[in-house]
Scaffold this motif. Structure first.
Motif, short mmCIF file in Angstrom:
data_model
loop_
_atom_site.label_atom_id
_atom_site.label_comp_id
_atom_site.label_asym_id
_atom_site.label_seq_id
_atom_site.Cartn_x
_atom_site.Cartn_y
_atom_site.Cartn_z
N GLU A 187 0.84 -1.19 0.00
CA GLU A 187 0.00 0.00 0.00
C GLU A 187 0.88 1.24 0.00
O GLU A 187 1.97 1.24 0.56
N ILE A 188 0.38 2.30 -0.65
CA ILE A 188 1.05 3.59 -0.60
C ILE A 188 0.00 4.66 -0.33
O ILE A 188 -1.20 4.44 -0.55
N ALA A 189 0.43 5.81 0.15
CA ALA A 189 -0.49 6.92 0.38
C ALA A 189 -0.97 7.45 -0.97
O ALA A 189 -0.25 7.39 -1.97
N ILE A 190 -2.18 7.99 -1.00
CA ILE A 190 -2.73 8.50 -2.25
C ILE A 190 -1.85 9.62 -2.81
O ILE A 190 -1.68 9.74 -4.03
N GLU A 191 -1.24 10.42 -1.93
CA GLU A 191 -0.37 11.50 -2.40
C GLU A 191 0.88 10.93 -3.08
O GLU A 191 1.40 11.52 -4.03
N GLU A 192 1.36 9.79 -2.60
CA GLU A 192 2.50 9.15 -3.25
C GLU A 192 2.13 8.68 -4.65
O GLU A 192 2.95 8.74 -5.57
N PHE A 193 0.89 8.22 -4.81
CA PHE A 193 0.45 7.81 -6.14
C PHE A 193 0.35 9.02 -7.07
O PHE A 193 0.79 8.97 -8.22
N PHE A 194 -0.23 10.11 -6.58
CA PHE A 194 -0.33 11.32 -7.40
C PHE A 194 1.06 11.83 -7.79
O PHE A 194 1.24 12.38 -8.88
N ASP A 195 2.04 11.66 -6.90
CA ASP A 195 3.40 12.11 -7.21
C ASP A 195 4.00 11.33 -8.38
O ASP A 195 4.91 11.84 -9.06
N LEU A 196 3.52 10.11 -8.60
CA LEU A 196 4.02 9.31 -9.72
C LEU A 196 3.51 9.83 -11.06
O LEU A 196 4.14 9.61 -12.10
N VAL A 197 2.36 10.50 -11.04
CA VAL A 197 1.71 10.95 -12.26
C VAL A 197 2.47 12.13 -12.86
O VAL A 197 3.05 12.96 -12.14
N HIS A 198 2.47 12.21 -14.19
CA HIS A 198 3.11 13.32 -14.88
C HIS A 198 2.55 14.64 -14.35
O HIS A 198 1.34 14.79 -14.16
N GLU A 199 3.43 15.61 -14.11
CA GLU A 199 3.00 16.87 -13.49
C GLU A 199 1.94 17.60 -14.32
O GLU A 199 1.11 18.32 -13.76
N GLU A 200 1.94 17.40 -15.63
CA GLU A 200 0.94 18.06 -16.46
C GLU A 200 -0.43 17.38 -16.38
O GLU A 200 -1.44 17.98 -16.75
N ASP A 201 -0.46 16.13 -15.89
CA ASP A 201 -1.73 15.39 -15.80
C ASP A 201 -2.23 15.27 -14.36
O ASP A 201 -3.33 14.78 -14.13
N ARG A 202 -1.42 15.72 -13.40
CA ARG A 202 -1.73 15.49 -11.99
C ARG A 202 -3.03 16.20 -11.58
O ARG A 202 -3.90 15.60 -10.95
N ASP A 203 -3.16 17.46 -11.93
CA ASP A 203 -4.36 18.21 -11.55
C ASP A 203 -5.60 17.63 -12.22
O ASP A 203 -6.68 17.58 -11.63
N PHE A 204 -5.43 17.20 -13.48
CA PHE A 204 -6.56 16.59 -14.19
C PHE A 204 -7.03 15.32 -13.48
O PHE A 204 -8.23 15.11 -13.29
N LEU A 205 -6.09 14.47 -13.05
CA LEU A 205 -6.46 13.23 -12.39
C LEU A 205 -7.12 13.51 -11.04
O LEU A 205 -8.10 12.87 -10.67
#
Length: 302
Positions: A187-205
């Motif tokens: 398991e990982i924290a949800i913020e750790e998962f968002f950190d994996l996402v491309h910075e240009e797509d993070r807000d969209f996700l």
């Protein structure tokens, strides 16, 4: 002296939170209609009570569990051999403070789990529970998990689950292989998962998922959306994310679950097809322009 069934204490709670044992007919009906077998030994290890389910489970003949029979007598005949198969020293095992649940085979090959509880007056309550059905369900569940895991692998998909109460995310091992990163844990924290996402797509996700997490949407199935996750080598993988929400009994959102599908190769193929189509259309236009020009020159004398 053998104890009566009325001496067995049950653990039903009344409204005040105190344990109130049923008595008389209520207790008799309760014990006689249980699906699991019960056998009560007094402090001298003599049989005080055996409910009808015990005889049904082991297909014992009438009279084989007579009140007052000593445990050693039961062990010496076929009845004890059926009830305590596989236990080397039954008396010593049941006399100990810690009796680990023991499994014996029923007459039809069913798995019967035997547990023992020491009561305050020195008597022992033995419970015989047929666990075959639950074992079969567990086996079937393992098979379904195996099939599901391989189906995901064949479809190039990964499992995703976000616990909205703990804000922890679980993703399958295939996901980490796809993004070429080491497994960060079960398991990982949800913020750790968002950190994996491309910075240009993070807000969209975030904008796509958070209304579901906050319970602000009525639809429980979301349309597939696409986002990127960069690899350590600088290349990004494109993922399509289809998801749904599992709600708690109080209608509060509890778990957001779905599939991550790597569509990088699909996008590359689609792009190649589009480029090939554009090139073909450009060639056709050039050919048409050339033929139109030649036709004009042929019709126009020098």
């Amino acid at each position: 002296m053998a104890r009566s069934k009325g001496a067995i204490e049950s653990e039903e709670e009344n409204d005040g939170g105190e344990v109130t044992p049923p008595t008389g007919l209520d207790q008799t009906l309760l014990l006689d209609n249980l699906d699991e077998g019960l056998l009560l030994l007094d402090a001298e290890f003599c049989l005080s009570y055996a409910n009808p389910a015990l005889s049904r489970i082991f297909e014992l003949p009438d009279g084989s569990l007579a009140a007052g029979s000593a445990l050693t007598q039961l062990i010496a005949d076929d009845t004890g051999a059926a009830l305590f198969a596989g236990i080397d020293d039954v008396v010593a095992a049941l006399s100990g403070p810690d009796f680990a649940p023991h499994q014996v085979a029923g007459p039809d090959g069913n798995v019967i789990e035997l547990s023992c509880r020491a009561l305050p007056d020195g008597s022992r309550l033995l419970r015989f529970h047929d666990v075959s059905a639950s074992r079969r369900l567990e086996d079937q569940l393992d098979i379904q998990r195996f099939r599901y895991r391989h189906a995901l692998q064949a479809a190039d998909q990964s499992f995703f689950e976000w616990n909205l109460y703990s804000d922890r995310v679980t993703v399958s091992e295939r996901f980490w292989l796809q993004i070429q990163r080491p497994l960060m844990g079960p398991e990982i924290a949800i913020e750790e998962f968002f950190d994996l996402v491309h910075e240009e797509d993070r807000d969209f996700l975030r904008a796509t998922l958070e209304p579901f997490a906050a319970g602000e949407v009525d639809e429980l199935v979301g349309a597939a959306d696409t986002f990127r996750i960069p690899r350590p080598d600088g290349n990004s993988r494109y993922f399509a994310f289809g998801f749904s929400v599992i709600m708690s009994e109080q209608d509060n959102l509890a778990i957001l679950t779905g599939l991550l599908r790597d569509i990088t190769e699909t996008r590359m193929l689609r792009r190649a097809l589009i480029e090939a189509r554009d090139a073909s259309e450009a060639a056709n236009r050039a050919k048409s322009d050339f033929l139109a020009t030649m036709s004009h020159e042929i019709r126009t004398p020098m």
